[in-house]
Design a protein around this motif. Structure first.
Motif, PDB file in Angstrom:
ATOM      1  N   THR A 190      -1.727  10.839   6.116  1.00  0.00           N
ATOM      2  CA  THR A 190      -1.064   9.527   6.095  1.00  0.00           C
ATOM      3  C   THR A 190       0.343   9.614   6.677  1.00  0.00           C
ATOM      4  OG1 THR A 190      -0.399   9.930   3.785  1.00  0.00           O
ATOM      5  CG2 THR A 190      -2.360   8.586   4.153  1.00  0.00           C
ATOM      6  N   ARG A 192       0.833   3.991   4.450  1.00  0.00           N
ATOM      7  CA  ARG A 192       1.056   4.269   3.032  1.00  0.00           C
ATOM      8  C   ARG A 192      -0.190   4.856   2.401  1.00  0.00           C
ATOM      9  NH1 ARG A 192       2.556  -1.000   3.163  1.00  0.00           N
ATOM     10  NH2 ARG A 192       0.924  -1.494   1.634  1.00  0.00           N
ATOM     11  N   GLU A 206      -1.439   4.232  -0.433  1.00  0.00           N
ATOM     12  CA  GLU A 206      -2.241   3.229  -1.144  1.00  0.00           C
ATOM     13  C   GLU A 206      -3.286   2.577  -0.245  1.00  0.00           C
ATOM     14  OE1 GLU A 206       1.748   2.112  -1.321  1.00  0.00           O
ATOM     15  OE2 GLU A 206       1.270   4.223  -1.631  1.00  0.00           O
TER      16      GLU A 206
END
Length: 433
Positions: A387, A393, A395
């Motif tokens: 990431t 992000r 998430e």
């Protein structure tokens, strides 16, 4: 409260307070020594830390870390990607297939999931994004595929397991991890291909690879493809031990980078030596300071008491195995593989012996669980790497991560139900299982 409880509470408290795992282990062990033995016994701290790292097989860990860094800098990942792309061609899910295959091959060189994820992500993410793959999907797939490095030999985690668990042949562990590692890669590939076909993500050739034939790309990738063959072939033939295999891997990677790909300079090599020393220093620090915790836990009987409590939960070995796997899975979401082995194995070894679980098979199950944890939030070390490279992000990857967790969990269940998936190859090769 008993000294055992004081030590365990201290360890949990230090972790919650944000103290690094290595120092949490050392401080908690010291609390146990003071509470249950004698402050004078703190004089053993130096001896315990030294004894923890003064083991010949541990030499392989920094050397395989260096091997992975050398191959990453040598442009090996790009050559493997070009060969795989030329072989597969443009099709729905083609680049997803390439990513999984390259991660598995790279895992056979580095033995480290984060290093594998970094090398492949830097090459694959731009191409996959250009072909229409969403960055969260690509980053998660590469992170999940790179976790197979913990299974496919040479694996740093399996090296440590062979040291922590007495009497386990590292060659048998390496052989046992091969088919489960391949199975895990295939399990990840199935949902990736289905999703790619559903959304119409079309694989396109890697930039610059349109004019390259399979023969040309194979010739360029041959040095990289030969590396796992050299390591495993040398181990099987008895030409060298696992520790010596690490030395051979470093020498071979250096030759490839300096003289074949010519993308590695002596200056680069010097920098990589320093980088490998830093990474290895972190690993060895954890191992060394965990020796204090292990010695205190042994002297106080903490591990024996915990093992007796676990065994007393149920007489059903299958149910207990499921509970242990779930506990390791949760630990894998929060801790690295080395910490998990050092913290949990003193407790799990008596449980394993009580239920007569095969130590090689059990080691592979633990490794598969820890592999899942490497791409499962909140920690997800592999996913953090990919990431960061993708500039998204963490998430955003949660949904895809759950899909691949389910896929690899199916592979884990198959190895648990059919131990021969792991044990067949080492048995055929004549290793002690």
């Amino acid at each position: 409260m008993t000294p055992d409880i004081w030590m365990l509470l201290a360890f949990g408290g230090f972790l919650i307070a944000g103290v690094p795992v290595a120092f949490s282990l050392a401080l908690a062990g010291s609390v146990g020594i003071v509470a249950g033995l004698s402050p004078d016994m703190l004089a053993t701290l130096g001896t315990n830390t030294y004894n923890s790292v003064a083991k010949y097989p541990l030499i392989a860990i920094p050397l395989f870390i260096l091997t992975g860094l050398i191959f990453e800098r040598s442009g090996v990942a790009l050559r493997l990607v070009r060969f795989a792309q030329a072989l597969i061609g443009p099709r729905h899910g083609g680049l997803a297939l390439v990513a999984v295959l390259v991660c598995m091959i790279m895992g056979g060189m580095s033995g480290s999931g984060p290093a594998d994820a970094a090398a492949v992500a830097m090459v694959m993410l731009p191409s996959m994004t250009k072909a229409g793959y969403p960055k969260p999907f690509s980053a998660t797939l590469i992170a999940a595929s790179a976790s197979t490095a913990i299974l496919i030999p040479p694996s740093v985690a399996l090296i440590l397991y062979s040291i922590v668990v007495p009497g386990v042949d590292l060659r048998a562990l390496f052989a046992a991890g091969l088919f489960p590692g391949i199975l895990a890669g295939l399990a990840l590939l199935v949902p990736a291909m289905i999703v790619a076909k559903r959304y119409g993500w079309e694989g396109t050739p890697v930039e610059g690879a349109e004019t390259l034939t399979v023969r040309t790309t194979f010739r360029q990738a041959l040095p990289a493809l030969f590396a796992p063959v050299l390591i495993l072939g040398g181990l099987r033939s008895g030409l060298f031990t696992p520790t010596e295999a690490a030395v051979v891997a470093v020498a071979y990677g250096t030759i490839v980078g300096l003289f074949l790909t010519k993308e590695l300079s002596l200056r680069d090599l010097w920098e990589l030596l320093g980088e490998a020393a830093i990474i290895s220093g972190v690993v060895m620090l954890i191992i060394a300071l965990a020796g204090i915790f292990a010695w205190a836990g042994t002297m106080l009987g903490t591990f024996r008491h915990l093992a007796e409590w676990i065994i007393g939960l149920t007489d059903n070995g299958i149910l207990l195995l499921v509970l242990v796997m779930l506990a390791v899975l949760v630990a894998g979401m929060l801790l690295d593989a080395i910490s998990i082995y050092l913290i949990m194995m003193p407790v799990l070894i008596p449980v394993m012996q009580h239920f007569e679980w095969n130590p090689v098979w059990f080691g592979i199950l633990l490794a598969m669980n820890i592999a899942i944890g490497q791409f499962t939030p909140p920690v997800a070390v592999n996913l953090m790497v990919t990431t960061e490279i993708a500039k998204i992000r963490l998430e955003e990857t949660l949904g895809w991560a759950l899909l691949f967790v389910l896929a690899m969990a199916c592979a884990l269940a198959l190895v648990a139900i059919f131990p021969s998936i792991a044990l067949w190859l080492p048995s055929v090769l004549g290793y002690n299982v």
